[in-house]
Design a protein around this motif. Structure first.
Motif, PDB file in Angstrom:
ATOM      1  N   ASN A 160       0.807  -1.220   0.000  1.00 39.13           N
ATOM      2  CA  ASN A 160       0.000   0.000   0.000  1.00 39.13           C
ATOM      3  C   ASN A 160       0.840   1.269   0.000  1.00 39.13           C
ATOM      4  O   ASN A 160       0.725   2.111  -0.884  1.00 39.13           O
ATOM      5  CB  ASN A 160      -0.946   0.005   1.200  1.00 39.13           C
ATOM      6  CG  ASN A 160      -2.157  -0.879   0.985  1.00 39.13           C
ATOM      7  OD1 ASN A 160      -2.272  -1.533  -0.046  1.00 39.13           O
ATOM      8  ND2 ASN A 160      -3.049  -0.917   1.952  1.00 39.13           N
TER       9      ASN A 160
ATOM     10  N   ALA B  12     -10.167   5.556   7.831  1.00 36.67           N
ATOM     11  CA  ALA B  12      -9.657   4.184   7.829  1.00 36.67           C
ATOM     12  C   ALA B  12     -10.269   3.367   8.957  1.00 36.67           C
ATOM     13  O   ALA B  12     -10.574   2.177   8.792  1.00 36.67           O
ATOM     14  CB  ALA B  12      -8.133   4.206   7.963  1.00 36.67           C
TER      15      ALA B  12
ATOM     16  N   GLY C  36     -14.244  -1.522  -0.105  1.00 37.89           N
ATOM     17  CA  GLY C  36     -13.143  -0.571  -0.179  1.00 37.89           C
ATOM     18  C   GLY C  36     -13.278   0.373  -1.355  1.00 37.89           C
ATOM     19  O   GLY C  36     -12.991   1.580  -1.243  1.00 37.89           O
TER      20      GLY C  36
ATOM     21  N   ALA D  94      -6.832   0.649   9.803  1.00 36.15           N
ATOM     22  CA  ALA D  94      -7.942  -0.157   9.291  1.00 36.15           C
ATOM     23  C   ALA D  94      -7.761  -1.634   9.619  1.00 36.15           C
ATOM     24  O   ALA D  94      -8.718  -2.326   9.984  1.00 36.15           O
ATOM     25  CB  ALA D  94      -8.071   0.031   7.774  1.00 36.15           C
TER      26      ALA D  94
ATOM     27  N   PRO E 166      -6.914   8.826   8.986  1.00 35.29           N
ATOM     28  CA  PRO E 166      -6.999   7.706   9.926  1.00 35.29           C
ATOM     29  C   PRO E 166      -8.423   7.446  10.435  1.00 35.29           C
ATOM     30  O   PRO E 166      -8.799   6.291  10.641  1.00 35.29           O
ATOM     31  CB  PRO E 166      -6.064   8.129  11.055  1.00 35.29           C
ATOM     32  CG  PRO E 166      -5.046   8.998  10.385  1.00 35.29           C
ATOM     33  CD  PRO E 166      -5.810   9.746   9.338  1.00 35.29           C
TER      34      PRO E 166
ATOM     35  N   ILE F 276     -13.751   2.376   7.914  1.00 39.06           N
ATOM     36  CA  ILE F 276     -13.649   1.347   6.880  1.00 39.06           C
ATOM     37  C   ILE F 276     -13.338  -0.012   7.508  1.00 39.06           C
ATOM     38  O   ILE F 276     -13.897  -1.042   7.125  1.00 39.06           O
ATOM     39  CB  ILE F 276     -12.568   1.734   5.848  1.00 39.06           C
ATOM     40  CG1 ILE F 276     -13.046   2.926   5.002  1.00 39.06           C
ATOM     41  CG2 ILE F 276     -12.219   0.555   4.939  1.00 39.06           C
ATOM     42  CD1 ILE F 276     -11.981   3.526   4.113  1.00 39.06           C
ATOM     43  N   GLY F 277     -12.446  -0.023   8.503  1.00 38.93           N
ATOM     44  CA  GLY F 277     -12.067  -1.267   9.161  1.00 38.93           C
ATOM     45  C   GLY F 277     -13.205  -1.910   9.926  1.00 38.93           C
ATOM     46  O   GLY F 277     -13.399  -3.128   9.886  1.00 38.93           O
TER      47      GLY F 277
ATOM     48  N   THR G 254     -13.881   4.358  -0.757  1.00 40.89           N
ATOM     49  CA  THR G 254     -12.970   5.368  -1.295  1.00 40.89           C
ATOM     50  C   THR G 254     -13.752   6.580  -1.776  1.00 40.89           C
ATOM     51  O   THR G 254     -13.357   7.736  -1.540  1.00 40.89           O
ATOM     52  CB  THR G 254     -12.133   4.781  -2.440  1.00 40.89           C
ATOM     53  OG1 THR G 254     -11.408   3.642  -1.974  1.00 40.89           O
ATOM     54  CG2 THR G 254     -11.148   5.808  -2.981  1.00 40.89           C
TER      55      THR G 254
ATOM     56  N   CYS H  13      -6.266   3.744   0.865  1.00 39.11           N
ATOM     57  CA  CYS H  13      -5.223   4.145   1.823  1.00 39.11           C
ATOM     58  C   CYS H  13      -4.542   5.458   1.472  1.00 39.11           C
ATOM     59  O   CYS H  13      -4.106   6.188   2.366  1.00 39.11           O
ATOM     60  CB  CYS H  13      -4.195   3.030   1.985  1.00 39.11           C
ATOM     61  SG  CYS H  13      -3.323   2.602   0.451  1.00 39.11           S
TER      62      CYS H  13
ATOM     63  N   ALA I 184      -2.965   4.711   7.486  1.00 42.05           N
ATOM     64  CA  ALA I 184      -4.336   4.271   7.214  1.00 42.05           C
ATOM     65  C   ALA I 184      -4.417   2.756   7.131  1.00 42.05           C
ATOM     66  O   ALA I 184      -5.379   2.149   7.627  1.00 42.05           O
ATOM     67  CB  ALA I 184      -4.834   4.899   5.915  1.00 42.05           C
ATOM     68  N   THR I 185      -3.416   2.138   6.540  1.00 40.60           N
ATOM     69  CA  THR I 185      -3.384   0.677   6.433  1.00 40.60           C
ATOM     70  C   THR I 185      -3.360   0.036   7.811  1.00 40.60           C
ATOM     71  O   THR I 185      -4.097  -0.928   8.095  1.00 40.60           O
ATOM     72  CB  THR I 185      -2.162   0.231   5.616  1.00 40.60           C
ATOM     73  OG1 THR I 185      -2.256   0.766   4.290  1.00 40.60           O
ATOM     74  CG2 THR I 185      -2.060  -1.282   5.545  1.00 40.60           C
TER      75      THR I 185
ATOM     76  N   ILE J   7      -8.833  -1.412   2.858  1.00 38.70           N
ATOM     77  CA  ILE J   7      -8.113  -0.146   2.880  1.00 38.70           C
ATOM     78  C   ILE J   7      -7.203   0.011   1.665  1.00 38.70           C
ATOM     79  O   ILE J   7      -6.743   1.128   1.368  1.00 38.70           O
ATOM     80  CB  ILE J   7      -7.289  -0.006   4.192  1.00 38.70           C
ATOM     81  CG1 ILE J   7      -6.914   1.472   4.446  1.00 38.70           C
ATOM     82  CG2 ILE J   7      -6.059  -0.892   4.151  1.00 38.70           C
ATOM     83  CD1 ILE J   7      -8.103   2.394   4.599  1.00 38.70           C
TER      84      ILE J   7
END
Length: 318
Positions: A113, A181, A221, A134, A178, A184-185, A225, A173, A130-131, A169
């Protein structure tokens, strides 16, 4: 590298029943006629999805959605494994290896990512953060879902959630904060948890839940986005629909991306599967080969053995 990773993901859905010769030919054709056009549509010079405004930072639709929906299609063409026809749940044979593999994925995904920023700078750091957010959030959410529905918080659930978070993510990403993210997680674990239940209802033997995690996680995802992207993170992005962007600029391109990905993945996989089946005399191994295991039937070796009896000698052995 993405072109290597993407067909490999499909293998998780069709393990233990597809002939190795058919698998090799299918993956070559799939990478050429499904992955390559899709990657160009999104990332290539004058790719029509990219020109339409579709945002995919590191492969949400190109890698995960395409492999996930292709995996489900191919699994349904092949049919169920004989060992799973009784409906018994088939869990990992070695949970510590599953946890180790998840840890390696989590670490390696930072390169997947953050590396898509192409340079080591602020955007790469943002994608890295962000990775991580999430993934950790999704892992804890899935474990909590296990606790709620099955009364047991499991390590396997934690690992499943981590992978789902990594998948969701991936397209976002380089475009989200954050906080975006984190949302999203949380959502992806709920979505993928439900998707696996739907897959079981469809009676598709997707051995490693590639569709449930990669297909549906990638779809969320892609949509997320368009919801959470912001120019404050990436000046080349659009403001997401929840950040003041219009539906036409924020969501419509993502929906075009998702629909096009599903269409080329499903149709392409079905056509190529039929072609490969004709060339290779069928996609599926023999009943005896499935019973013995493809390690032994196709390759003449096994992963774990305390007794070499019945295993043909390797031609190069000394």
């Amino acid at each position: 590298m993405f072109a290597i990773i993407t067909p490999a993901l499909i293998s998780g859905a069709i393990v233990e029943r597809m002939k190795f010769s058919a698998y090799c030919l299918f993956m070559l054709l799939w990478a050429t006629f499904v992955y390559d056009p899709l990657a160009h549509w999104v990332w290539g010079h004058n790719g029509w999805l990219g020109n339409a405004g579709a945002e995919d930072f590191a492969g949400g639709s190109v890698v995960h959605m395409s492999s996930g929906f292709s995996a489900l299609t191919l699994a349904m063409i092949l049919g169920k494994r004989k060992k799973s026809e009784g409906g018994d749940e088939m869990r990992p044979h070695n949970l510590p290896l599953t946890v180790i593999g998840t840890a390696l994925l989590w670490f390696g995904w930072f390169g997947f990512n953050a590396g898509s920023a192409v340079t080591s700078g602020q955007l790469a750091a943002s994608a890295f953060t962000a990775t991580h957010v999430a993934t950790g959030t999704a892992a804890m959410t899935w474990m909590m879902l296990d606790w709620i529905f099955y009364k047991k918080p499991t390590a396997l659930g934690f690992c499943s959630g981590a992978v789902a978070g990594l998948v969701a993510i991936t397209p976002a990403c380089g475009f989200v904060t954050p906080m975006g993210a984190l949302i999203i997680g949380i959502a992806v674990s709920c979505i993928c948890f439900a998707a696996i239940k739907i897959k079981n209802f469809l009676k598709a033997d997707d051995a490693l839940d590639v569709f449930g995690v990669h297909g549906c996680g990638g779809l969320w995802g892609c949509i997320a986005t368009g919801l959470f992207s912001t120019v404050s993170v990436n000046s080349a992005a659009h403001d997401g629909w929840l950040n003041g962007g219009s539906f036409a600029t924020a969501m419509l391109p993502q929906l075009k991306d998702a629909g096009s990905t599903i269409a080329i993945a499903v149709v392409g996989t079905f056509v190529l599967g039929k072609i490969v089946g004709l060339i290779c005399g069928g996609l599926r191994t023999t009943d005896d080969g499935e019973e013995d295991g493809l390690d032994l039937a196709d390759h003449g070796e096994v992963g774990y053995s305390s007794d070499s009896a019945g295993i043909p000698a390797y031609a190069g052995a000394v």
